[in-house]
Write an enzyme that holds these catalytic residues in place. Structure first.
Site, PDB file in Angstrom:
ATOM      1  N   ASP A   1       0.857  -1.184   0.000  1.00 59.15           N
ATOM      2  CA  ASP A   1       0.000   0.000   0.000  1.00 59.15           C
ATOM      3  C   ASP A   1       0.892   1.232   0.000  1.00 59.15           C
ATOM      4  O   ASP A   1       1.758   1.372   0.844  1.00 59.15           O
ATOM      5  CB  ASP A   1      -0.897  -0.003   1.246  1.00 59.15           C
ATOM      6  CG  ASP A   1      -1.751   1.253   1.331  1.00 59.15           C
ATOM      7  OD1 ASP A   1      -2.637   1.405   0.474  1.00 59.15           O
ATOM      8  OD2 ASP A   1      -1.541   2.068   2.239  1.00 59.15           O
TER       9      ASP A   1
ATOM     10  N   GLU B   1      -0.895  -1.540  -6.215  1.00 60.69           N
ATOM     11  CA  GLU B   1      -2.071  -0.856  -6.720  1.00 60.69           C
ATOM     12  C   GLU B   1      -1.775  -0.366  -8.132  1.00 60.69           C
ATOM     13  O   GLU B   1      -0.678   0.095  -8.409  1.00 60.69           O
ATOM     14  CB  GLU B   1      -2.370   0.369  -5.855  1.00 60.69           C
ATOM     15  CG  GLU B   1      -2.773   0.032  -4.461  1.00 60.69           C
ATOM     16  CD  GLU B   1      -2.749   1.284  -3.603  1.00 60.69           C
ATOM     17  OE1 GLU B   1      -3.805   1.907  -3.474  1.00 60.69           O
ATOM     18  OE2 GLU B   1      -1.681   1.618  -3.085  1.00 60.69           O
TER      19      GLU B   1
ATOM     20  N   CYS C   1     -12.727  -4.430   4.837  1.00 62.89           N
ATOM     21  CA  CYS C   1     -12.146  -5.247   5.902  1.00 62.89           C
ATOM     22  C   CYS C   1     -11.402  -6.418   5.280  1.00 62.89           C
ATOM     23  O   CYS C   1     -11.967  -7.173   4.502  1.00 62.89           O
ATOM     24  CB  CYS C   1     -13.255  -5.755   6.837  1.00 62.89           C
ATOM     25  SG  CYS C   1     -12.654  -6.965   8.033  1.00 62.89           S
TER      26      CYS C   1
ATOM     27  N   CYS D   1     -13.161  -9.937   6.801  1.00 65.20           N
ATOM     28  CA  CYS D   1     -14.463 -10.456   6.357  1.00 65.20           C
ATOM     29  C   CYS D   1     -14.935  -9.871   5.024  1.00 65.20           C
ATOM     30  O   CYS D   1     -15.914 -10.322   4.451  1.00 65.20           O
ATOM     31  CB  CYS D   1     -15.530 -10.220   7.428  1.00 65.20           C
ATOM     32  SG  CYS D   1     -16.070  -8.493   7.536  1.00 65.20           S
TER      33      CYS D   1
ATOM     34  N   CYS E   1     -13.346  -2.904  11.829  1.00 64.82           N
ATOM     35  CA  CYS E   1     -14.489  -3.348  11.029  1.00 64.82           C
ATOM     36  C   CYS E   1     -15.797  -3.208  11.825  1.00 64.82           C
ATOM     37  O   CYS E   1     -15.897  -3.696  12.947  1.00 64.82           O
ATOM     38  CB  CYS E   1     -14.289  -4.790  10.592  1.00 64.82           C
ATOM     39  SG  CYS E   1     -15.640  -5.417   9.602  1.00 64.82           S
TER      40      CYS E   1
ATOM     41  N   CYS F   1     -17.348  -7.238  11.695  1.00 67.75           N
ATOM     42  CA  CYS F   1     -16.785  -8.376  12.435  1.00 67.75           C
ATOM     43  C   CYS F   1     -15.863  -7.954  13.581  1.00 67.75           C
ATOM     44  O   CYS F   1     -15.409  -8.795  14.352  1.00 67.75           O
ATOM     45  CB  CYS F   1     -16.047  -9.327  11.493  1.00 67.75           C
ATOM     46  SG  CYS F   1     -14.435  -8.735  10.973  1.00 67.75           S
TER      47      CYS F   1
ATOM     48  N   ASP G   1      -3.171   1.109   7.149  1.00 69.72           N
ATOM     49  CA  ASP G   1      -2.366   0.840   5.958  1.00 69.72           C
ATOM     50  C   ASP G   1      -2.063  -0.651   5.811  1.00 69.72           C
ATOM     51  O   ASP G   1      -1.987  -1.177   4.700  1.00 69.72           O
ATOM     52  CB  ASP G   1      -1.051   1.636   6.013  1.00 69.72           C
ATOM     53  CG  ASP G   1      -1.285   3.142   5.886  1.00 69.72           C
ATOM     54  OD1 ASP G   1      -2.383   3.525   5.431  1.00 69.72           O
ATOM     55  OD2 ASP G   1      -0.377   3.917   6.249  1.00 69.72           O
TER      56      ASP G   1
HETATM   57 ZN    ZN Z   1     -14.684  -7.419   9.028  1.00 75.09          ZN
END
Ligand code: ZN
Length: 380
Positions: free
Chosen positions: A194, A276, A330, A333, A349, A352, A359
């Site tokens: 990232d 990216e 996230c 999940c 998140c 979850c 980062d």
């Molecule tokens: Zn999550």
């Protein structure tokens, strides 16, 4: 793969004077050829050679190859200019910029770089010297410095022309090397990278390459620039230019170090690298003004390209992934929510409860996308 190796020359004062006279001669000759091209509307290498070769060769005391390189340099410069005009990069027909570009011959700075081929330049790599043509005769035993790795690459793969360049009071030779493409290993996993501002690069294994030192230098330089710009004197302008160069070198060096660390880690763990897709990173990032300045001067593209070529050299697979929502998703999940990102550094998140440095979470998403992308593109 093509690689460029830059070595610093260590000329004696006499050799330096000869090099200086040489660059001045070839570039004055280039200006003359350019005026001829502009005046007679002849831009092809072949035609220019017919009309200007003898003139500049005799007029400036150039070796045959040097004269030909001068003419080719001019022809190439016009080809680039005309391509830019056709592509509309200088504005519409009749625009001020375009009119100016079309109505004046291309000029060459007295210290503009000049290509030298094997007949004008020979390398004694073990002795770390070159022998080079100059207007003051052949310069022998001209010393240069290079790292052990650069010497290895030069002796095995150097091919064709090298550019003689003068920058910030120093002399350089920039040699082109043709390396065979290494076999790209099939990766066991992907290391996601990232790219950011506070942390220049963060990897999915949690390593953060902080930009604090770099940003501090940038900030100091910017303050200094502001003070110098206010002065508007010639010496202030020169100092300003030196500062900009210094900053660019520092940034490039930082990028090299970071790219090397990441590629070494990927190599060690048998991983590929997921990056990216940087196209449009400026559209994506919305920032407050001070950060935007940093972003603009900071070359994401440079780090991306360093990573790309260092990985290719090491036979490490590279894949470019869609960067959309990597910071809001996230990595545990898959839930996407802007509220997942609490602040610059924290991710938590809302679905979850998974928490991680923002980062690192983004880098994990990039790694996962890399893995999926690689599986899809290598399914057959
Ligand atoms: Zn999550």
């Amino acid at each position: 793969m093509r690689l460029v190796v830059q070595v610093k020359l260590l000329p004696t004062p006499e050799q330096a004077t000869a090099l200086e006279a040489t660059l001045r001669a070839v570039n004055t000759a280039a200006c003359q050829v350019s005026r001829h091209a502009h005046e007679h509307r002849t831009f092809r290498n072949y035609d220019l050679r017919k009309h200007t070769y003898t003139q500049i060769k005799d007029g400036y005391g150039l070796a045959a190859q040097a004269a030909q390189h001068v003419i080719k340099k001019v022809a190439d410069a016009y080809a680039t200019l005309h391509a830019n005009i056709r592509a509309g990069n200088l504005g519409k027909v009749g625009s001020a910029r375009r009119v100016r570009a079309e109505s004046t011959p291309i000029a060459f700075r007295a210290e503009a770089a000049q290509p030298f081929d094997d007949r004008c330049l020979s390398w004694q790599i073990d002795a770390r010297t070159v022998s080079i043509w100059s207007v003051a005769g052949r310069l022998k035993n001209l010393r240069f410095t290079a790292s052990a790795e650069q010497l290895k690459i030069l002796s095995a793969h150097r091919k064709g022309e090298s550019d003689l360049a003068y920058r910030d009071g120093m002399w350089f030779l920039i040699a082109t090397c043709d390396l065979p493409d290494p076999h790209v290993k099939d990766p066991d996993a992907f290391l996601g990278v990232d790219l950011g501002i506070v942390n220049i690069a963060t990897t999915s294994d949690g390593a953060r390459h902080c930009g604090r030192a770099l940003n501090a230098v940038r900030h100091r330089q910017r303050e200094l620039r502001r003070r110098l710009q206010a002065k508007r004197t010639k010496s202030a302008k020169r100092l300003l230019k030196q500062r900009r160069r210094k900053e660019a070198r520092f940034a490039a060096n930082t990028n090299h170090v970071i790219a090397k660390q990441i590629v070494t880690e990927a190599e060690r763990t048998g991983s590929g690298i997921a990056l990216e897709d940087l196209q449009g990173i400026r559209d994506r990032v919305r920032l407050r003004k001070p950060q935007r300045v940093t972003l603009h001067s900071w070359s994401f593209h440079q780090l991306g390209s360093f990573l790309g070529y260092k990985a290719a050299r090491a036979g490490v697979a590279v894949i470019y992934v869609d960067p959309a929502f990597t910071s809001q998703q996230c990595s545990s999940c898959g839930h996407v929510d802007r509220k997942n990102r609490l602040d610059q550094a924290s991710f938590s998140c809302t679905s979850c409860g998974f928490a991680e440095h923002a980062d690192v979470n983004a880098a994990r998403n990039i790694a996962a996308r890399g893995e999926t992308g690689w599986a899809v593109s290598h399914a057959a």
